[in-house]
Design an enzyme around this catalytic site. Structure first.
Site, PDB file in Angstrom:
ATOM      1  N   ASP A   8       0.675  -1.094   0.195  1.00  0.00           N
ATOM      2  CA  ASP A   8      -0.103   0.023  -0.089  1.00  0.00           C
ATOM      3  C   ASP A   8       0.889   1.165   0.168  1.00  0.00           C
ATOM      4  O   ASP A   8       2.072   1.028  -0.179  1.00  0.00           O
ATOM      5  CB  ASP A   8      -0.853  -0.133   1.404  1.00  0.00           C
ATOM      6  CG  ASP A   8      -0.271   0.074   2.613  1.00  0.00           C
ATOM      7  OD1 ASP A   8       0.998   0.040   2.581  1.00  0.00           O
ATOM      8  OD2 ASP A   8      -0.760   0.230   3.726  1.00  0.00           O
ATOM      9  N   CYS A  66       3.655  -3.096   3.904  1.00  0.00           N
ATOM     10  CA  CYS A  66       2.812  -2.101   4.264  1.00  0.00           C
ATOM     11  C   CYS A  66       3.607  -1.029   5.163  1.00  0.00           C
ATOM     12  O   CYS A  66       4.837  -1.097   5.161  1.00  0.00           O
ATOM     13  CB  CYS A  66       1.478  -2.465   4.839  1.00  0.00           C
ATOM     14  SG  CYS A  66       1.626  -3.146   6.300  1.00  0.00           S
ATOM     15  N   LYS A 141       0.744 -30.139  11.198  1.00  0.00           N
ATOM     16  CA  LYS A 141      -0.254 -29.881  12.463  1.00  0.00           C
ATOM     17  C   LYS A 141      -0.885 -28.356  12.187  1.00  0.00           C
ATOM     18  O   LYS A 141      -2.051 -28.302  12.647  1.00  0.00           O
ATOM     19  CB  LYS A 141       0.421 -30.002  13.926  1.00  0.00           C
ATOM     20  CG  LYS A 141       1.215 -31.251  13.916  1.00  0.00           C
ATOM     21  CD  LYS A 141       1.686 -31.399  15.310  1.00  0.00           C
ATOM     22  CE  LYS A 141       2.152 -32.652  15.551  1.00  0.00           C
ATOM     23  NZ  LYS A 141       2.887 -32.831  16.966  1.00  0.00           N
TER      24      LYS A 141
HETATM   25  C1  RB5 Z   1      -1.461   2.510   6.353  1.00  0.00           C
HETATM   26  O1  RB5 Z   1      -1.255   4.075   7.279  1.00  0.00           O
HETATM   27  C2  RB5 Z   1      -0.869   1.547   7.422  1.00  0.00           C
HETATM   28  O2  RB5 Z   1      -1.890   1.313   8.628  1.00  0.00           O
HETATM   29  C3  RB5 Z   1      -0.556   0.404   6.762  1.00  0.00           C
HETATM   30  O3  RB5 Z   1       0.345   0.639   5.867  1.00  0.00           O
HETATM   31  C4  RB5 Z   1       0.261  -0.692   7.620  1.00  0.00           C
HETATM   32  O4  RB5 Z   1       1.048  -0.131   8.387  1.00  0.00           O
HETATM   33  C5  RB5 Z   1      -0.980  -1.640   8.493  1.00  0.00           C
HETATM   34  O5  RB5 Z   1      -0.371  -2.314   9.231  1.00  0.00           O
END
Ligand code: RB5
Length: 152
Positions: A8, A66, A141
């Site tokens: 993201d 992320c 498991k």
């Molecule tokens: C986005 O701001 C942030 O929450 C996401 O990139 C991530 O760190 C979520 O775990």
């Protein structure tokens, strides 16, 4: 190796850097996005399709990023056949594959520098699952545990 990658906004600059480095090494990279820096985007929109691509064998390994790597790892592990882990250290990047058959490496774009991330990625890609009996037994498991069990 055919490698899937997704992020993201929290890992966008790191993902761009890693894609370029992986291609330079000769890997085939399938980039599930984000394809632009958009602060309102959501990691499941990129991580879930990427994780499915690893689970169905279209890509051999995956990288999920992320901001912290936490959301990406929780998300990727919702896909059956995925063994995704948030990794910060060299030892675990290797052993996670050798012992635990990790197939998606998760990292935080806001918590790891690009050179450390690159070391983790290379270590992850160079490692192979040992296939040793005790690890197969443990993984069996894990696979046998129903997702809806809340009390053991
Ligand atoms: C986005 O701001 C942030 O929450 C996401 O990139 C991530 O760190 C979520 O775990």
């Amino acid at each position: 190796m055919k490698i899937a990658i997704a992020t993201d906004h929290g890992g966008f600059p790191l993902k761009e850097d890693l894609v370029a480095r992986l291609k330079k090494l000769g890997h085939e990279v399938v980039d599930f996005g984000a394809h632009e820096l958009s602060p309102g985007d959501d990691y499941p929109d990129f991580v879930l399709p990427m994780a499915r691509c690893v689970a169905d064998g279209t890509c051999e390994r995956g990288i999920a990023i992320c901001g912290s790597g936490v959301g990406a790892s929780i998300c990727a592990n919702r896909v059956g056949g995925v063994r995704a882990c948030l990794i910060h250290d060299h030892f675990s990047a290797r052993q996670g594959v050798e012992d635990d058959h990790m197939n998606i490496l998760c990292m935080g774009g806001r918590t790891v520098g690009v050179e450390v991330a690159w070391d983790l990625v290379r270590t992850f890609l160079e490692a192979c699952f040992s296939g040793e009996e005790r690890h197969l037994r443990r993984l069996a498991k894990v696979d046998a545990a129903p997702r809806n069990v809340t009390v053991l």
